[in-house]
Motif scaffolding. Sequence first.
Motif, PDB file in Angstrom:
ATOM      1  N   VAL A   1       0.830  -1.200   0.000  1.00 18.87           N
ATOM      2  CA  VAL A   1       0.000   0.000   0.000  1.00 18.87           C
ATOM      3  C   VAL A   1       0.871   1.259   0.000  1.00 18.87           C
ATOM      4  CG1 VAL A   1      -1.699   1.339   1.315  1.00 18.87           C
ATOM      5  CG2 VAL A   1      -1.938  -1.158   1.116  1.00 18.87           C
ATOM      6  N   MET A   2       1.915   1.284   0.856  1.00 22.24           N
ATOM      7  CA  MET A   2       2.758   2.478   0.946  1.00 22.24           C
ATOM      8  C   MET A   2       3.599   2.658  -0.328  1.00 22.24           C
ATOM      9  SD  MET A   2       1.569   3.609   3.614  1.00 22.24           S
ATOM     10  CE  MET A   2       2.514   5.137   3.487  1.00 22.24           C
ATOM     11  N   ASN A   3       3.990   1.556  -0.969  1.00 18.89           N
ATOM     12  CA  ASN A   3       4.696   1.658  -2.248  1.00 18.89           C
ATOM     13  C   ASN A   3       3.805   2.301  -3.306  1.00 18.89           C
ATOM     14  OD1 ASN A   3       7.020   0.487  -1.208  1.00 18.89           O
ATOM     15  ND2 ASN A   3       6.472  -1.585  -1.881  1.00 18.89           N
ATOM     16  N   ARG A   4       2.523   1.933  -3.260  1.00 21.72           N
ATOM     17  CA  ARG A   4       1.585   2.532  -4.214  1.00 21.72           C
ATOM     18  C   ARG A   4       1.392   4.023  -3.929  1.00 21.72           C
ATOM     19  NH1 ARG A   4      -3.383  -1.586  -5.752  1.00 21.72           N
ATOM     20  NH2 ARG A   4      -2.092  -3.361  -6.394  1.00 21.72           N
ATOM     21  N   VAL A   5       1.331   4.369  -2.620  1.00 24.80           N
ATOM     22  CA  VAL A   5       1.192   5.784  -2.267  1.00 24.80           C
ATOM     23  C   VAL A   5       2.357   6.583  -2.859  1.00 24.80           C
ATOM     24  CG1 VAL A   5       1.260   7.433  -0.344  1.00 24.80           C
ATOM     25  CG2 VAL A   5      -0.163   5.377  -0.172  1.00 24.80           C
ATOM     26  N   ALA A   6       3.551   5.981  -2.856  1.00 22.61           N
ATOM     27  CA  ALA A   6       4.745   6.675  -3.348  1.00 22.61           C
ATOM     28  C   ALA A   6       4.876   6.617  -4.866  1.00 22.61           C
ATOM     29  CB  ALA A   6       5.983   6.064  -2.701  1.00 22.61           C
ATOM     30  N   SER A   7       4.091   5.743  -5.503  1.00 24.82           N
ATOM     31  CA  SER A   7       4.184   5.573  -6.952  1.00 24.82           C
ATOM     32  C   SER A   7       3.273   6.561  -7.676  1.00 24.82           C
ATOM     33  CB  SER A   7       3.807   4.142  -7.334  1.00 24.82           C
ATOM     34  OG  SER A   7       3.714   4.010  -8.736  1.00 24.82           O
TER      35      SER A   7
ATOM     36  N   GLY B   1      -6.936   6.658  -0.654  1.00 25.69           N
ATOM     37  CA  GLY B   1      -7.068   6.605  -2.108  1.00 25.69           C
ATOM     38  C   GLY B   1      -6.633   5.274  -2.664  1.00 25.69           C
ATOM     39  N   VAL B   2      -5.517   4.742  -2.129  1.00 27.41           N
ATOM     40  CA  VAL B   2      -5.030   3.448  -2.584  1.00 27.41           C
ATOM     41  C   VAL B   2      -5.964   2.324  -2.150  1.00 27.41           C
ATOM     42  CG1 VAL B   2      -3.174   1.743  -2.326  1.00 27.41           C
ATOM     43  CG2 VAL B   2      -2.617   4.160  -2.700  1.00 27.41           C
ATOM     44  N   VAL B   3      -6.340   2.326  -0.867  1.00 24.57           N
ATOM     45  CA  VAL B   3      -7.155   1.234  -0.315  1.00 24.57           C
ATOM     46  C   VAL B   3      -8.516   1.161  -0.995  1.00 24.57           C
ATOM     47  CG1 VAL B   3      -8.339   0.400   1.751  1.00 24.57           C
ATOM     48  CG2 VAL B   3      -5.959   1.203   1.904  1.00 24.57           C
ATOM     49  N   TYR B   4      -9.142   2.310  -1.213  1.00 26.42           N
ATOM     50  CA  TYR B   4     -10.506   2.325  -1.742  1.00 26.42           C
ATOM     51  C   TYR B   4     -10.562   2.482  -3.261  1.00 26.42           C
ATOM     52  CZ  TYR B   4     -11.980   2.748   3.100  1.00 26.42           C
ATOM     53  OH  TYR B   4     -12.199   2.524   4.437  1.00 26.42           O
TER      54      TYR B   4
END
Length: 406
Positions: free
Chosen positions: A305-311, A320-323
């Motif tokens: 999840v945090m990698n996606r936040v940074a991507s 935003g990522v989770v939902y």
Amino acid sequence: MKRKLCTFLAVILLSLSVCGSAQASQSEVDRLKEESQNASKAVDDIKNKQKETEDAKNQLESQANDLSGQISNLNNQISVVSGEISETEENIAAVEADIETLNKEIDKIQASLDTQRKAMKLRIKYMYESKSTNTLVNFLESGSMSEFLQRLEYMSQITSYDQRQIARFEKTQAELNAKKEEVEEKNRQLNAYQDSLNSKRSQLGGLVGSATSALNTTNSQIADTQAALAVLEQQLSEAKEYEKRILKQYQDAQIALAQKLAGEHGAYKGGYSTNDEETLILAALIQAEAANQGDAGRLAVGSVVMNRVASSKFPNTIPGVVYASGQFAPVTSGRVALILAEGPNSACQYAAAQAIAGNINTDALFFCTYTYAQALHDSQVAAGQEGFLDRTAGTTINAHYFYNYK
């Protein structure tokens, strides 16, 4: 078929424990694992002992209540028997008074009967020994037959009167004797009943004494179990505190070892500013996806999840990522919402906090179960395509496969 599976993290996951400092060595993690298991077992042992002691206390309290009820019932019976004894004593006194009265009446009748008999004997003697009562003399001295018959009638009446009086007195005496025997029998019965009541009261008193002794012993045992529970409560508090402290040390050591072995990886380096609500959202997703996957498995989901936040390819916030539409099945099914309503567990909250802090253990942006990944790979190969595992570079952590596309 190429498979880039980082099995060293799976080795780390086998070392679930607590205690010691966060030192980056496998031996330290293994030591903390054993110590953590021992701490958890100590907590469970104390809880089991608490339950056994509490059950014993409840049983003793139930026993004490039963004994108190028995004592109350026995005392009520004693009260009833004592009342019956008092009533019987009054009845005995009344019957004894009746016997005394009857004895006096019998004595009086006997005295009158004796007097009557003596008088009758004297009259009979006079009648047969005196000339005036001699039948021949009366016949010769009578002026006429009528006078003679009158004299005979007078003598007969006197005799009949005496006989009737004696019979009446004897009948009365017999009746009184019968009444006296009846009253004496009643007195004997009352005395026997009183003896029975006294015996019963004595027996009840003995039962009360035994029950009271048992109640005192039971109350003493209850006090002992209460004291034991207080000691166990203190021990449990200390054991839980120790378990919590060792758990954190183990988790820190595990993450430190993972970072040491894996080297620098992952797009997310930390620095995300979050709040409690976002942390709970991430923890709820971690619990839904990897609650039973161990510390490393839970941390890996948080890392994705945090990698996606940074991507740049994904939303730049945790919600935003989770939902994001169609990304995580537990969000679509409503599982995440249920966990949020109840509150994520502490292990998943810890994993979320570690991931947000930048202590990630994978640079992957995606994950799925390894079973699914293998099945997908096999089906694609069977269809003459490049297999899924050939097109990704990933790491297996427990049951999940964390990966990026090549």
